[in-house]
Scaffold this motif. Structure first.
Motif, PDB file in Angstrom:
ATOM      1  N   ALA A  45       0.843  -1.198   0.000  1.00 42.00           N
ATOM      2  CA  ALA A  45       0.000   0.000   0.000  1.00 42.00           C
ATOM      3  C   ALA A  45       0.876   1.245   0.000  1.00 42.00           C
ATOM      4  O   ALA A  45       1.954   1.274   0.602  1.00 42.00           O
ATOM      5  N   SER A  46       0.406   2.271  -0.701  1.00 42.78           N
ATOM      6  CA  SER A  46       1.054   3.581  -0.664  1.00 42.78           C
ATOM      7  C   SER A  46       0.055   4.675  -0.319  1.00 42.78           C
ATOM      8  O   SER A  46       0.409   5.846  -0.253  1.00 42.78           O
ATOM      9  N   THR A  47      -1.222   4.289  -0.109  1.00 45.64           N
ATOM     10  CA  THR A  47      -2.255   5.244   0.252  1.00 45.64           C
ATOM     11  C   THR A  47      -3.022   4.743   1.476  1.00 45.64           C
ATOM     12  O   THR A  47      -2.965   3.560   1.817  1.00 45.64           O
ATOM     13  N   SER A  48      -3.745   5.649   2.109  1.00 41.71           N
ATOM     14  CA  SER A  48      -4.508   5.324   3.315  1.00 41.71           C
ATOM     15  C   SER A  48      -5.840   6.058   3.288  1.00 41.71           C
ATOM     16  O   SER A  48      -6.083   6.930   2.444  1.00 41.71           O
ATOM     17  N   TRP A  49      -6.704   5.698   4.243  1.00 41.14           N
ATOM     18  CA  TRP A  49      -7.902   6.466   4.540  1.00 41.14           C
ATOM     19  C   TRP A  49      -7.696   7.218   5.857  1.00 41.14           C
ATOM     20  O   TRP A  49      -7.141   6.651   6.818  1.00 41.14           O
ATOM     21  N   ASP A  50      -8.164   8.460   5.930  1.00 42.07           N
ATOM     22  CA  ASP A  50      -7.986   9.248   7.145  1.00 42.07           C
ATOM     23  C   ASP A  50      -9.118   8.963   8.135  1.00 42.07           C
ATOM     24  O   ASP A  50      -9.919   8.039   7.950  1.00 42.07           O
TER      25      ASP A  50
END
Length: 303
Positions: A45-50
């Protein structure tokens, strides 16, 4: 890859197996019967949810994209102990990388482990069971306050701490399971529970479902599985050995996720005691969570 040679270990709990084997879900194996599985997976993964569920790109202080690249090996199994009672285990080994590509940090060794008991409360066309599962960090946890690194006596970093490899938490989950054979050889399973977790992370409600459908080739099955973990937000005060905290974008101690996976199960040999499973999982939704993707493959031996 070193992982494939050195690991003996596990990842996520599989609810289903072919109805021919009558394993997984609410089905409880007879005394002495069971199965053991070995597999590997890769979560990246290189993205997330805040904290509001909005996605963003993970970046370090220099503005570089920060990656997770977690390669797992896992060993899992279930064994019938007594009439209507079985025991299960799940062991995991991690070869993990984190950070920007130019400065990836590696940590390798045992990760979290799960041990459980399952008791059948109904059999027949609609089997039901209750289960207790204990998650423990005992294979890697180092005592004392959490620190990301191990230092020498001069204060120089020697290597990442083993505590980097898991959640560092003891979880206690009670679950209700229900299953049914459908599609002339297929199945569906459903499981709902409650997880108590010590330290700062919040308790959770896990909901897991899967559906298996017989395919018209190789005596194989297609499988669709979904896992939903909802944080209840009632976390306890942080302890010195807690690994995760919270900030403006992320509060791991109050995280929730939805994961969906598809796979195919293929028997090896006419007796159908050995099964191969390969598939792909995707984190579709989350709060304070990474947006992982996860291809996986495993070998399962029934006995």
């Amino acid at each position: 890859m070193k992982l494939f040679v050195r690991c003996i270990c596990v990842l996520s709990i599989a609810l289903g197996a072919p109805a021919l084997c009558r394993a997984g879900g609410a089905w409880v194996p007879n005394p002495g019967d069971g199965d053991v599985s070995f597999g590997v997976s890769r979560k990246t993964a290189s993205t997330s949810w805040d904290v509001s569920g909005n996605s963003y790109v993970n970046a370090n202080g220099a503005g570089q994209v920060s990656y997770h690249d977690f390669r797992y090996g896992y060993l899992t199994g279930e064994l019938g102990l007594l009439k209507n009672l079985s025991a299960s285990f799940l062991l995991t080994y991690l070869d993990g990388f984190e950070g920007a590509h130019a400065t990836l940090e590696e940590n390798q060794g045992p990760s979290d482990a799960w041990f459980g008991l399952k008791y059948a409360i109904a059999k027949g066309d609609l089997p039901m069971a209750i289960a207790f599962t204990y998650r423990t960090p005992f294979l890697y946890k180092v005592s004392g306050p959490y620190n990301r690194y191990v230092y020498d006596r001069f204060g120089h970093i020697l290597h990442p701490s083993p505590n980097w490899r898991g959640l560092l938490k003891n979880d206690y989950t009670v679950s209700y399971l229900i299953s049914q054979s459908v599609f002339h050889g297929g199945w569906w399973n459903a499981q709902v529970g409650y997880t108590w977790r010590d330290g700062a992370p919040a308790d959770q409600i896990p909901v897991l479902v899967d559906l298996g459908y017989p395919l018209p080739f190789w005596s194989s099955y297609g499988k669709l599985a979904a896992s939903y973990y909802r944080s209840l937000g009632n976390f306890s005060p942080a302890l010195p050995d807690d690994r995760f905290g919270n900030g403006a974008k992320n509060n791991f101690n109050n995280a929730s996720i939805l994961r969906v996976a598809v796979s195919i199960l293929v028997p090896v040999g006419s007796r159908q005691k050995l099964w191969l499973e390969g598939g792909y999982g995707q984190w579709l939704w989350g709060i304070s969570a990474r947006r992982y993707r996860e291809p996986f493959i495993s070998v399962d031996r029934r006995f």
